[in-house]
Design a protein around this motif. Structure first.
Motif, PDB file in Angstrom:
ATOM      1  N   THR A  88      16.205   7.609  11.062  1.00 14.38           N
ATOM      2  CA  THR A  88      17.540   7.581  11.655  1.00 14.38           C
ATOM      3  C   THR A  88      17.957   6.151  11.987  1.00 14.38           C
ATOM      4  O   THR A  88      19.094   5.754  11.731  1.00 14.38           O
ATOM      5  CB  THR A  88      17.579   8.450  12.932  1.00 14.38           C
ATOM      6  OG1 THR A  88      17.177   9.775  12.585  1.00 14.38           O
ATOM      7  CG2 THR A  88      18.957   8.486  13.548  1.00 14.38           C
ATOM      8  N   GLN A  91      18.734   4.306   8.722  1.00 12.66           N
ATOM      9  CA  GLN A  91      20.005   4.774   8.175  1.00 12.66           C
ATOM     10  C   GLN A  91      21.177   4.174   8.942  1.00 12.66           C
ATOM     11  O   GLN A  91      22.174   3.745   8.353  1.00 12.66           O
ATOM     12  CB  GLN A  91      20.081   6.301   8.213  1.00 12.66           C
ATOM     13  CG  GLN A  91      19.211   6.974   7.181  1.00 12.66           C
ATOM     14  CD  GLN A  91      19.170   8.486   7.365  1.00 12.66           C
ATOM     15  OE1 GLN A  91      19.513   9.018   8.416  1.00 12.66           O
ATOM     16  NE2 GLN A  91      18.733   9.180   6.332  1.00 12.66           N
ATOM     17  N   ALA A  92      21.055   4.119  10.257  1.00  8.88           N
ATOM     18  CA  ALA A  92      22.124   3.545  11.089  1.00  8.88           C
ATOM     19  C   ALA A  92      22.283   2.052  10.798  1.00  8.88           C
ATOM     20  O   ALA A  92      23.405   1.539  10.725  1.00  8.88           O
ATOM     21  CB  ALA A  92      21.814   3.773  12.563  1.00  8.88           C
ATOM     22  N   ARG A  94      21.508   0.482   7.943  1.00  7.40           N
ATOM     23  CA  ARG A  94      22.126   0.367   6.613  1.00  7.40           C
ATOM     24  C   ARG A  94      23.622   0.666   6.678  1.00  7.40           C
ATOM     25  O   ARG A  94      24.426  -0.010   6.048  1.00  7.40           O
ATOM     26  CB  ARG A  94      21.434   1.294   5.616  1.00  7.40           C
ATOM     27  CG  ARG A  94      20.147   0.728   5.058  1.00  7.40           C
ATOM     28  CD  ARG A  94      19.661   1.501   3.866  1.00  7.40           C
ATOM     29  NE  ARG A  94      19.278   2.857   4.169  1.00  7.40           N
ATOM     30  CZ  ARG A  94      18.062   3.239   4.552  1.00  7.40           C
ATOM     31  NH1 ARG A  94      17.099   2.356   4.666  1.00  7.40           N
ATOM     32  NH2 ARG A  94      17.799   4.492   4.804  1.00  7.40           N
ATOM     33  N   GLU A  95      23.983   1.684   7.443  1.00 11.51           N
ATOM     34  CA  GLU A  95      25.400   2.046   7.570  1.00 11.51           C
ATOM     35  C   GLU A  95      26.197   0.922   8.232  1.00 11.51           C
ATOM     36  O   GLU A  95      27.303   0.591   7.797  1.00 11.51           O
ATOM     37  CB  GLU A  95      25.548   3.337   8.371  1.00 11.51           C
ATOM     38  CG  GLU A  95      26.983   3.801   8.459  1.00 11.51           C
ATOM     39  CD  GLU A  95      27.133   5.128   9.206  1.00 11.51           C
ATOM     40  OE1 GLU A  95      28.273   5.447   9.555  1.00 11.51           O
ATOM     41  OE2 GLU A  95      26.124   5.825   9.429  1.00 11.51           O
ATOM     42  N   LEU A  96      25.628   0.309   9.269  1.00  9.16           N
ATOM     43  CA  LEU A  96      26.292  -0.810   9.933  1.00  9.16           C
ATOM     44  C   LEU A  96      26.523  -1.948   8.941  1.00  9.16           C
ATOM     45  O   LEU A  96      27.638  -2.472   8.818  1.00  9.16           O
ATOM     46  CB  LEU A  96      25.459  -1.307  11.118  1.00  9.16           C
ATOM     47  CG  LEU A  96      25.946  -2.591  11.792  1.00  9.16           C
ATOM     48  CD1 LEU A  96      27.321  -2.391  12.410  1.00  9.16           C
ATOM     49  CD2 LEU A  96      24.934  -3.053  12.828  1.00  9.16           C
ATOM     50  N   ARG A  97      25.498  -2.326   8.202  1.00 12.26           N
ATOM     51  CA  ARG A  97      25.626  -3.417   7.233  1.00 12.26           C
ATOM     52  C   ARG A  97      26.616  -3.069   6.124  1.00 12.26           C
ATOM     53  O   ARG A  97      27.409  -3.913   5.701  1.00 12.26           O
ATOM     54  CB  ARG A  97      24.254  -3.750   6.642  1.00 12.26           C
ATOM     55  CG  ARG A  97      23.339  -4.405   7.661  1.00 12.26           C
ATOM     56  CD  ARG A  97      21.947  -4.535   7.130  1.00 12.26           C
ATOM     57  NE  ARG A  97      21.101  -5.280   8.055  1.00 12.26           N
ATOM     58  CZ  ARG A  97      19.790  -5.256   8.024  1.00 12.26           C
ATOM     59  NH1 ARG A  97      19.149  -4.547   7.100  1.00 12.26           N
ATOM     60  NH2 ARG A  97      19.083  -5.948   8.888  1.00 12.26           N
ATOM     61  N   ARG A  98      26.561  -1.843   5.660  1.00 13.29           N
ATOM     62  CA  ARG A  98      27.489  -1.402   4.607  1.00 13.29           C
ATOM     63  C   ARG A  98      28.934  -1.463   5.107  1.00 13.29           C
ATOM     64  O   ARG A  98      29.821  -1.932   4.403  1.00 13.29           O
ATOM     65  CB  ARG A  98      27.123   0.014   4.148  1.00 13.29           C
ATOM     66  CG  ARG A  98      27.941   0.525   2.980  1.00 13.29           C
ATOM     67  CD  ARG A  98      27.471   1.872   2.463  1.00 13.29           C
ATOM     68  NE  ARG A  98      27.283   2.865   3.506  1.00 13.29           N
ATOM     69  CZ  ARG A  98      26.110   3.397   3.839  1.00 13.29           C
ATOM     70  NH1 ARG A  98      25.011   3.050   3.218  1.00 13.29           N
ATOM     71  NH2 ARG A  98      26.020   4.304   4.797  1.00 13.29           N
ATOM     72  N   ASN A  99      29.163  -1.031   6.325  1.00 16.20           N
ATOM     73  CA  ASN A  99      30.516  -1.069   6.893  1.00 16.20           C
ATOM     74  C   ASN A  99      31.032  -2.502   7.031  1.00 16.20           C
ATOM     75  O   ASN A  99      32.196  -2.780   6.746  1.00 16.20           O
ATOM     76  CB  ASN A  99      30.562  -0.356   8.247  1.00 16.20           C
ATOM     77  CG  ASN A  99      30.434   1.142   8.108  1.00 16.20           C
ATOM     78  OD1 ASN A  99      30.666   1.704   7.042  1.00 16.20           O
ATOM     79  ND2 ASN A  99      30.031   1.793   9.182  1.00 16.20           N
ATOM     80  N   ASN A 102      31.799  -3.636   3.493  1.00 19.59           N
ATOM     81  CA  ASN A 102      32.968  -2.927   2.952  1.00 19.59           C
ATOM     82  C   ASN A 102      34.281  -3.414   3.556  1.00 19.59           C
ATOM     83  O   ASN A 102      35.314  -3.399   2.890  1.00 19.59           O
ATOM     84  CB  ASN A 102      32.829  -1.420   3.151  1.00 19.59           C
ATOM     85  CG  ASN A 102      31.867  -0.803   2.174  1.00 19.59           C
ATOM     86  OD1 ASN A 102      31.529  -1.394   1.146  1.00 19.59           O
ATOM     87  ND2 ASN A 102      31.395   0.390   2.483  1.00 19.59           N
TER      88      ASN A 102
END
Length: 130
Positions: A88, A91-92, A94-99, A102
């Motif tokens: 978890t 994943q969080a 990776r999501e922060l970096r992706r956002n 993006n």
């Protein structure tokens, strides 16, 4: 990409095999760019090293609150939280970096590649222009 398949194709390519050269900026050896002109050569270079990409994102694009959140995720990951919690947390992160990436769009991706992979791109350009 499928490295095994790529290597197999390059070794049995039409008109003869390719010689493969790798570039690793952390290695003490620089890329040997003096190739035999009669041999076909593939330069294998990672133009977007993840550790430098994430450092660049954090330093230049993250807001102060995102930097703090990133530090918290790094701390949790480094202290070895248990299995499901680790998944978890990763994943969080990776999501922060992706956002963050993006938000900058395609222009931001190009900027990040040029900044984070500068030494690799220089090696590639030297390799194809000699």
């Amino acid at each position: 990409r499928d490295e095994t398949r790529a290597s197999k194709w390059m070794s049995a390519a039409p008109s003869g095999p390719f010689t493969t050269r790798y570039y690793h900026p952390s290695s003490s050896q620089s890329l040997d760019t003096s190739f035999e002109t009669a041999r076909r050569t593939v330069l294998r270079i990672n133009v977007m090293p993840t550790s430098r990409l994430f450092t660049y994102l954090t330093k230049h694009w993250m807001t102060p609150s995102e930097k703090l959140l990133s530090l918290a995720y790094d701390a949790l990951a480094s202290c070895g939280v248990a299995g499901g919690e680790m998944t978890t947390t990763m994943q969080a992160m990776r999501e922060l970096r992706r956002n963050v990436l993006n938000r900058r769009g395609l222009v931001g991706l190009y900027e990040a590649i040029l900044e984070a992979g500068a030494s690799e791109l220089v090696a590639a350009l030297k390799g194809v222009t000699r």
